[in-house]
Design a protein around this motif. Structure first.
Motif, PDB file in Angstrom:
ATOM      1  N   GLY A 146       0.938 -56.959 -31.176  1.00 47.67           N
ATOM      2  CA  GLY A 146       0.527 -58.093 -31.948  1.00 47.67           C
ATOM      3  C   GLY A 146      -0.337 -57.496 -33.116  1.00 47.67           C
ATOM      4  O   GLY A 146      -0.610 -58.116 -34.052  1.00 47.67           O
ATOM      5  N   ASP A 147      -0.353 -56.106 -33.509  1.00 42.76           N
ATOM      6  CA  ASP A 147      -0.955 -55.300 -34.570  1.00 42.76           C
ATOM      7  C   ASP A 147       0.010 -55.388 -35.592  1.00 42.76           C
ATOM      8  O   ASP A 147       1.106 -55.281 -35.650  1.00 42.76           O
ATOM      9  N   ALA A 148      -0.533 -56.264 -36.707  1.00 42.81           N
ATOM     10  CA  ALA A 148       0.186 -56.627 -38.114  1.00 42.81           C
ATOM     11  C   ALA A 148       0.011 -55.522 -39.078  1.00 42.81           C
ATOM     12  O   ALA A 148       0.565 -55.200 -40.012  1.00 42.81           O
ATOM     13  N   THR A 149      -0.624 -54.338 -38.711  1.00 47.97           N
ATOM     14  CA  THR A 149      -0.813 -53.238 -39.607  1.00 47.97           C
ATOM     15  C   THR A 149       0.421 -52.531 -39.521  1.00 47.97           C
ATOM     16  O   THR A 149       1.227 -52.342 -38.751  1.00 47.97           O
ATOM     17  N   ARG A 150       0.877 -51.985 -40.978  1.00 49.15           N
ATOM     18  CA  ARG A 150       2.296 -51.790 -41.118  1.00 49.15           C
ATOM     19  C   ARG A 150       2.257 -50.096 -41.218  1.00 49.15           C
ATOM     20  O   ARG A 150       1.401 -49.325 -41.297  1.00 49.15           O
ATOM     21  N   THR A 151       3.256 -49.591 -40.698  1.00 46.18           N
ATOM     22  CA  THR A 151       3.502 -48.048 -40.579  1.00 46.18           C
ATOM     23  C   THR A 151       4.696 -47.727 -40.996  1.00 46.18           C
ATOM     24  O   THR A 151       5.882 -48.154 -40.748  1.00 46.18           O
TER      25      THR A 151
END
Length: 325
Positions: free
Chosen positions: A133-138
């Protein structure tokens, strides 16, 4: 090219892909390749290791070695699926599964449907930590998915290359599918085989599809998903006609999908009533998606906000004059 290779993706997608791949490894041990354990009973002189097994070198399989690899890999794959210690557990699963495959494929038969899965296991430890659920992009996670996608497409393209290399153009008009149907065909395959020239057309279509598979990288996102859907439909037909599943390849191909949208834990909580519409979780998600409006800098409030409306016009007392008669 570097921007394309490291195109950032949500960390939630990495977390979902990691869980799926490691759970598949555990399932593979007990569902798809439990027969590898029987290699321990085969005489050692029949073991002809693959090139990588000769270069390392790896020991000849024994009952104790195969048992240790099986149970250690099963336990570590289940632990890795939780997302904890992604590098330590990831590298351990990658090494053990590679040895499991070397044992499986060193007795005369080599399957090419596990290439994408092996690449996924090799690059997932480099993606770092990720939560569902983490929307941070990598970008590191994007690289891991992109390399897996390239391996998936190479499986198709190189399969067509091998067909033409060893069978030539005669592969297109030969009896490859007819022999497969005779060996392991289903009732549906028997019906298809009765249609004149349909198997020949299917063989030409298979090679054309495999040669054109790299096109998937040049399509816009929606069309790319549609083409990946076609890939899955192709394998569905393969399973339904000649019972070849390509399950490891299908697991690796999920690297093309927006897996972060699949939230089984959220669905499970709602199913058992822990998270119902209007619950605290929904309220938090709603507030995150629709933050409350900021206060107007002028200090005014909208009607009905609990303030008294200021009189206007004739009702407002004139400045510097008493409000009486």
């Amino acid at each position: 090219m570097s921007r394309w290779l490291t195109e950032a993706v949500p960390r939630g997608r990495i977390a979902a892909f990691r869980t799926l791949i490691y759970l598949f490894v555990a399932a593979d041990l007990v569902i798809f390749t439990p027969w590898v354990r029987t290699r321990a009973n085969v005489p050692g002189e029949l073991y002809q290791p693959l090139l990588i097994g000769r270069l390392l070198p790896l020991p000849t399989p024994t009952p104790a070695l195969v048992a240790v690899i099986f149970w250690a890999l099963l336990l570590l794959a289940l632990l890795a699926a939780t997302g904890r210690a992604p590098r330590l557990l990831g590298w351990a699963v990658c090494g053990l599964y590679l040895e499991w495959m070397i044992i499986a494929m060193s007795y005369g038969k080599v399957d090419h449907d596990r290439f994408g899965l092996l690449v996924a296991l090799a690059v997932l430890p480099t993606a770092g930590r990720a939560r569902h659920g983490d929307a941070t992009r990598t970008e590191a996670g994007g690289w891991a998915l992109r390399v897996t996608q390239i391996a998936v497409v190479c499986t198709y393209f190189l399969a067509a290359f091998a067909k033409l290399r060893f069978g030539g153009l005669d592969w297109l008009t030969g009896s490859v599918l007819a022999r497969a149907i005779i060996r392991r065909g289903t009732d549906l395959a028997d019906l298809i085989a009765q249609v004149p020239y349909l198997l020949i057309a299917a063989q030409i279509g298979i090679v054309a599809f495999e040669l054109l598979s790299p096109v998937v990288f040049f399509l816009p996102p929606r069309c790319r998903l549609a083409m990946v859907g076609f890939f899955y439909s192709f394998h569905t037909v393969t399973i339904a006609t000649i019972t070849i599943s390509f399950a490891p390849h299908l697991a690796a191909m999920t690297s093309f999908l927006p897996l972060e949208r699949v939230r089984p834990l959220v669905w499970a909580r709602r199913l058992v009533g822990r998270d119902t519409p209007g619950s605290a979780t929904d309220l938090r998600e709603s507030e995150a998606a629709n933050p409350p409006e900021a206060t107007d800098p002028s200090g005014s409030n909208p009607p009905g906000a609990g303030t008294t409306a200021r009189p206007s016009g004739d009702q407002a007392p004139a400045l510097g004059r008493p409000a009486g008669p």
